[in-house]
Design a protein around this motif. Sequence first.
Motif, short mmCIF file in Angstrom:
data_model
loop_
_atom_site.label_atom_id
_atom_site.label_comp_id
_atom_site.label_asym_id
_atom_site.label_seq_id
_atom_site.Cartn_x
_atom_site.Cartn_y
_atom_site.Cartn_z
N TYR A 17 0.83 -1.20 0.00
CA TYR A 17 0.00 0.00 0.00
C TYR A 17 0.87 1.25 0.00
N LEU A 18 1.95 1.19 -0.72
CA LEU A 18 2.82 2.34 -0.84
C LEU A 18 3.34 2.40 -2.26
N THR A 19 3.82 3.55 -2.62
CA THR A 19 4.27 3.73 -4.00
C THR A 19 5.76 3.98 -4.05
N VAL A 20 6.39 3.44 -5.08
CA VAL A 20 7.79 3.76 -5.36
C VAL A 20 7.76 4.94 -6.32
N ASN A 21 8.48 6.00 -5.94
CA ASN A 21 8.51 7.19 -6.79
C ASN A 21 9.93 7.74 -6.88
N GLU A 22 10.09 8.87 -7.51
CA GLU A 22 11.43 9.45 -7.71
C GLU A 22 12.14 9.78 -6.41
N THR A 23 11.38 10.01 -5.34
CA THR A 23 12.00 10.42 -4.08
C THR A 23 12.43 9.25 -3.20
N ASN A 24 11.87 8.06 -3.38
CA ASN A 24 12.23 6.95 -2.48
C ASN A 24 12.92 5.78 -3.16
N ILE A 25 13.10 5.81 -4.47
CA ILE A 25 13.77 4.71 -5.17
C ILE A 25 15.28 4.79 -4.90
N LEU A 26 15.88 3.66 -4.55
CA LEU A 26 17.32 3.60 -4.33
C LEU A 26 18.04 2.92 -5.49
N GLY A 27 17.36 1.97 -6.16
CA GLY A 27 17.98 1.30 -7.29
C GLY A 27 17.33 -0.02 -7.60
N LYS A 28 17.89 -0.72 -8.60
CA LYS A 28 17.37 -2.03 -8.99
C LYS A 28 18.38 -3.10 -8.60
N ILE A 29 17.88 -4.29 -8.33
CA ILE A 29 18.75 -5.42 -7.98
C ILE A 29 19.32 -5.98 -9.28
N VAL A 30 20.64 -6.05 -9.36
CA VAL A 30 21.29 -6.56 -10.57
C VAL A 30 21.93 -7.93 -10.36
N ALA A 31 22.15 -8.31 -9.10
CA ALA A 31 22.70 -9.63 -8.79
C ALA A 31 22.38 -9.95 -7.34
N ALA A 32 22.39 -11.24 -7.02
CA ALA A 32 22.11 -11.67 -5.66
C ALA A 32 22.93 -12.91 -5.34
N PHE A 33 23.39 -12.99 -4.09
CA PHE A 33 24.20 -14.11 -3.65
C PHE A 33 23.67 -14.59 -2.30
N THR A 34 23.25 -15.85 -2.24
CA THR A 34 22.72 -16.40 -1.00
C THR A 34 23.81 -17.20 -0.30
N PRO A 35 24.27 -16.73 0.87
CA PRO A 35 25.30 -17.46 1.60
C PRO A 35 24.72 -18.74 2.21
N ILE A 36 25.47 -19.81 2.08
CA ILE A 36 25.07 -21.08 2.72
C ILE A 36 26.25 -21.56 3.54
N GLU A 37 25.97 -22.35 4.54
CA GLU A 37 27.03 -22.88 5.41
C GLU A 37 27.68 -24.08 4.73
N GLY A 38 28.96 -24.27 4.98
CA GLY A 38 29.67 -25.41 4.43
C GLY A 38 30.07 -25.16 2.99
N GLN A 39 30.22 -26.25 2.23
CA GLN A 39 30.64 -26.16 0.85
C GLN A 39 29.45 -26.30 -0.08
N VAL A 40 29.52 -25.64 -1.22
CA VAL A 40 28.49 -25.77 -2.24
C VAL A 40 28.76 -27.06 -3.00
N VAL A 41 27.78 -27.96 -3.01
CA VAL A 41 27.93 -29.24 -3.67
C VAL A 41 26.81 -29.40 -4.69
N ALA A 42 27.16 -29.75 -5.92
CA ALA A 42 26.17 -30.00 -6.96
C ALA A 42 25.92 -31.50 -7.03
N MET A 43 24.67 -31.90 -6.89
CA MET A 43 24.32 -33.32 -6.96
C MET A 43 23.74 -33.63 -8.33
N HIS A 44 24.23 -34.65 -8.96
CA HIS A 44 23.72 -35.04 -10.28
C HIS A 44 23.07 -36.39 -10.20
#
Length: 172
Positions: A145-172
């Motif tokens: 119930y609010l609007t994004v306008n020229e006065t409150n916009i900070l920017g757009k998300i261009v990338a995101a990284f989700t931290p996980i505990e341990g090592q990243v393992v790809a299962m096939h």
Amino acid sequence: MSVKHVRFVARPRHQFAPLFIAILCLLGPAEVCAKSEAVESYVAGNYVKGTPRAELRTRSEAIKLASRMAATLPGAFVLHGKGNSMLPIYTSGTLLVVTPVPFTQLSRGMSVVFRKGNHTVAHVLVAKTKDGWRTTGLNNRRQDYLTVNETNILGKIVAAFTPIEGQVVAMH
């Protein structure tokens, strides 16, 4: 580079959504969970074509990658997301790389960061109105119930990284 906090304003639909996402990522193909590319056109009934998918990384890798990317983009900064309103794309703790964007270049489906009083919010643009843009969190039952306008916009998300505990393992 300092990391600020952004709130994913939420009314969670599913208590076990973070666990469900983790299980999907473990059981699904690695390329579905680990690439930072735009997600499908619709998520939870919302058009999200301009929203990048989060990459799963160890905490140190996530911080390093987000900081490096922000350092190479003019005016970019990193935010630490908190909350569940952007599930299933971003979980609480996801690092978001945000770049400034002119208000005239905003478009439907773009994930943006904006100010709401004393809070910083990351949500998806839903519809253009005479006063600005209406937004929503993907995990919220209704639009904001609010609007994004020229006065409150900070920017757009261009990338995101989700931290996980341990090592990243790809299962096939």
